[in-house]
Design a protein around this motif. Sequence first.
Motif, PDB file in Angstrom:
ATOM      1  N   PRO A 110      55.418 216.968 102.455  1.00 51.28           N
ATOM      2  CA  PRO A 110      56.213 218.162 102.120  1.00 51.28           C
ATOM      3  C   PRO A 110      56.342 218.330 100.610  1.00 51.28           C
ATOM      4  CG  PRO A 110      57.293 216.857 103.827  1.00 51.28           C
ATOM      5  CD  PRO A 110      56.155 216.028 103.326  1.00 51.28           C
ATOM      6  N   ASP A 111      56.300 219.564 100.153  1.00 50.30           N
ATOM      7  CA  ASP A 111      56.388 219.846  98.720  1.00 50.30           C
ATOM      8  C   ASP A 111      57.702 219.372  98.113  1.00 50.30           C
ATOM      9  OD1 ASP A 111      53.897 220.950  98.723  1.00 50.30           O
ATOM     10  OD2 ASP A 111      54.576 223.028  98.849  1.00 50.30           O
ATOM     11  N   VAL A 112      58.764 219.432  98.906  1.00 41.99           N
ATOM     12  CA  VAL A 112      60.069 219.008  98.401  1.00 41.99           C
ATOM     13  C   VAL A 112      60.044 217.521  98.051  1.00 41.99           C
ATOM     14  CG1 VAL A 112      62.503 218.738  98.975  1.00 41.99           C
ATOM     15  CG2 VAL A 112      61.291 220.796  99.691  1.00 41.99           C
ATOM     16  N   ILE A 113      59.435 216.718  98.919  1.00 46.26           N
ATOM     17  CA  ILE A 113      59.347 215.275  98.664  1.00 46.26           C
ATOM     18  C   ILE A 113      58.477 215.003  97.442  1.00 46.26           C
ATOM     19  CG2 ILE A 113      58.514 213.087  99.601  1.00 46.26           C
ATOM     20  CD1 ILE A 113      59.272 214.070 102.363  1.00 46.26           C
ATOM     21  N   ILE A 114      57.364 215.717  97.336  1.00 50.77           N
ATOM     22  CA  ILE A 114      56.471 215.529  96.190  1.00 50.77           C
ATOM     23  C   ILE A 114      57.182 215.913  94.901  1.00 50.77           C
ATOM     24  CG2 ILE A 114      54.327 216.301  95.105  1.00 50.77           C
ATOM     25  CD1 ILE A 114      53.218 216.770  97.908  1.00 50.77           C
ATOM     26  N   GLY A 115      57.875 217.060  94.916  1.00 49.18           N
ATOM     27  CA  GLY A 115      58.595 217.504  93.727  1.00 49.18           C
ATOM     28  C   GLY A 115      59.684 216.533  93.316  1.00 49.18           C
ATOM     29  N   ALA A 116      60.457 216.047  94.281  1.00 49.22           N
ATOM     30  CA  ALA A 116      61.520 215.081  93.984  1.00 49.22           C
ATOM     31  C   ALA A 116      60.937 213.775  93.454  1.00 49.22           C
ATOM     32  CB  ALA A 116      62.353 214.829  95.238  1.00 49.22           C
ATOM     33  N   SER A 117      59.790 213.352  94.000  1.00 50.92           N
ATOM     34  CA  SER A 117      59.141 212.115  93.549  1.00 50.92           C
ATOM     35  C   SER A 117      58.691 212.237  92.100  1.00 50.92           C
ATOM     36  CB  SER A 117      57.948 211.790  94.447  1.00 50.92           C
ATOM     37  OG  SER A 117      58.346 211.624  95.786  1.00 50.92           O
ATOM     38  N   PHE A 118      58.080 213.370  91.773  1.00 52.52           N
ATOM     39  CA  PHE A 118      57.652 213.581  90.391  1.00 52.52           C
ATOM     40  C   PHE A 118      58.842 213.662  89.444  1.00 52.52           C
ATOM     41  CE2 PHE A 118      53.529 215.396  92.054  1.00 52.52           C
ATOM     42  CZ  PHE A 118      52.748 214.397  91.506  1.00 52.52           C
ATOM     43  N   ALA A 204      57.769 224.988  95.016  1.00 57.62           N
ATOM     44  CA  ALA A 204      58.654 223.858  95.313  1.00 57.62           C
ATOM     45  C   ALA A 204      58.514 222.736  94.287  1.00 57.62           C
ATOM     46  CB  ALA A 204      58.385 223.341  96.720  1.00 57.62           C
ATOM     47  N   VAL A 205      57.271 222.298  94.040  1.00 59.33           N
ATOM     48  CA  VAL A 205      57.055 221.201  93.097  1.00 59.33           C
ATOM     49  C   VAL A 205      57.438 221.638  91.687  1.00 59.33           C
ATOM     50  CG1 VAL A 205      55.336 219.652  92.091  1.00 59.33           C
ATOM     51  CG2 VAL A 205      55.223 220.224  94.525  1.00 59.33           C
ATOM     52  N   THR A 206      57.035 222.845  91.299  1.00 54.68           N
ATOM     53  CA  THR A 206      57.338 223.348  89.958  1.00 54.68           C
ATOM     54  C   THR A 206      58.839 223.469  89.739  1.00 54.68           C
ATOM     55  OG1 THR A 206      55.282 224.625  90.059  1.00 54.68           O
ATOM     56  CG2 THR A 206      56.815 225.188  88.309  1.00 54.68           C
ATOM     57  N   PHE A 207      59.565 223.867  90.763  1.00 55.44           N
ATOM     58  CA  PHE A 207      61.012 224.035  90.663  1.00 55.44           C
ATOM     59  C   PHE A 207      61.691 222.719  90.277  1.00 55.44           C
ATOM     60  CE2 PHE A 207      65.298 224.188  92.520  1.00 55.44           C
ATOM     61  CZ  PHE A 207      65.776 225.360  91.936  1.00 55.44           C
ATOM     62  N   PHE A 208      61.153 221.600  90.759  1.00 50.45           N
ATOM     63  CA  PHE A 208      61.744 220.294  90.466  1.00 50.45           C
ATOM     64  C   PHE A 208      61.411 219.815  89.057  1.00 50.45           C
ATOM     65  CE2 PHE A 208      62.276 220.008  95.043  1.00 50.45           C
ATOM     66  CZ  PHE A 208      63.433 219.270  95.179  1.00 50.45           C
ATOM     67  N   VAL A 209      60.196 220.084  88.583  1.00 49.63           N
ATOM     68  CA  VAL A 209      59.726 219.443  87.350  1.00 49.63           C
ATOM     69  C   VAL A 209      59.763 220.353  86.129  1.00 49.63           C
ATOM     70  CG1 VAL A 209      58.246 217.856  88.618  1.00 49.63           C
ATOM     71  CG2 VAL A 209      57.315 220.040  87.854  1.00 49.63           C
ATOM     72  N   THR A 210      60.158 221.613  86.294  1.00 51.94           N
ATOM     73  CA  THR A 210      60.262 222.488  85.142  1.00 51.94           C
ATOM     74  C   THR A 210      61.583 222.251  84.426  1.00 51.94           C
ATOM     75  OG1 THR A 210      60.005 224.783  84.398  1.00 51.94           O
ATOM     76  CG2 THR A 210      61.377 224.420  86.335  1.00 51.94           C
ATOM     77  N   GLY A 211      61.589 222.505  83.130  1.00 47.42           N
ATOM     78  CA  GLY A 211      62.789 222.263  82.336  1.00 47.42           C
ATOM     79  C   GLY A 211      63.272 223.511  81.638  1.00 47.42           C
TER      80      GLY A 211
END
Length: 267
Positions: A110-118, A204-211
């Motif tokens: 899932p993208d959410v898990i990948i994003g949170a992991s990154f 999803a992934v970008t939402f987690f790792v963008t600043g």
Amino acid sequence: MDRKISHSSRLFLGLIFIILYLPIFFLIFYSFNSGGNMYDFESFTLDSYKELFADTRLLIIVLNTLLIALLSALISTIIGVFGALAIHSFKKRSTKNTLLSLNNVLIVSPDVIIGASFLILFTMAGIKLGLYSVLLSHIAFCVPIVVLMVLPKLFEMSPSLIDAAHDLGASQFDVFRKVVLPYITPGIFAGFFMALTYSLDDFAVTFFVTGNGFTTLSVEIYSLARRGISLNINALSTLLFLFTIILVIVYYFITVRNKPNGMGVRR
């Protein structure tokens, strides 16, 4: 009986396309509405597009998105090609299947898990969230896609082509450059365009790792949508849809052009 099945299949296919494309055309249609809403179409206007192009901040976000997509697609294509070659080089079938399974983890997760992991990884490593964190994340989830696009072409290639090239005195590098690379070129282009599309589309992934101070179109559209209905979103989505169509057309012509060049040894 065959006619009935064929007719039913066409009706079903047409229904599926209507369900998929009707909301998109609805969105495009109301992007030209002068009424400023998506309920009553008053008259045709380009005001939403004028406002869109007048928004300097949004244009910078578009450039950021294109930069991330192109760089991640290019780098992941290079890494993915060598990754596919490495997997293909193993003789044992069990080893190939194990490596391929590990490659597919980022695709099926899932993208959410990948994003949170990154996010956790970058925080622990002290990497500031922004351009580089987004770029590294996009490269990471695009590489497996490229590998899956290139591997089938490698499996299709007959070993006799490589053996013939060696018998003619070709070095290992010449075999790669003049035999392997031309043969897998359609897969490379497919991987590049798939990676480009995934990067442009990812939220999803970008939402987690963008600043702070850096964002992409998918995150920005989500932020705009949360504030309420705005036809600027329609205009922006329309342009993205047209851009995607252009990518598909370009990819089609490139693959058609390269099909005859996939066989034989080039000199």
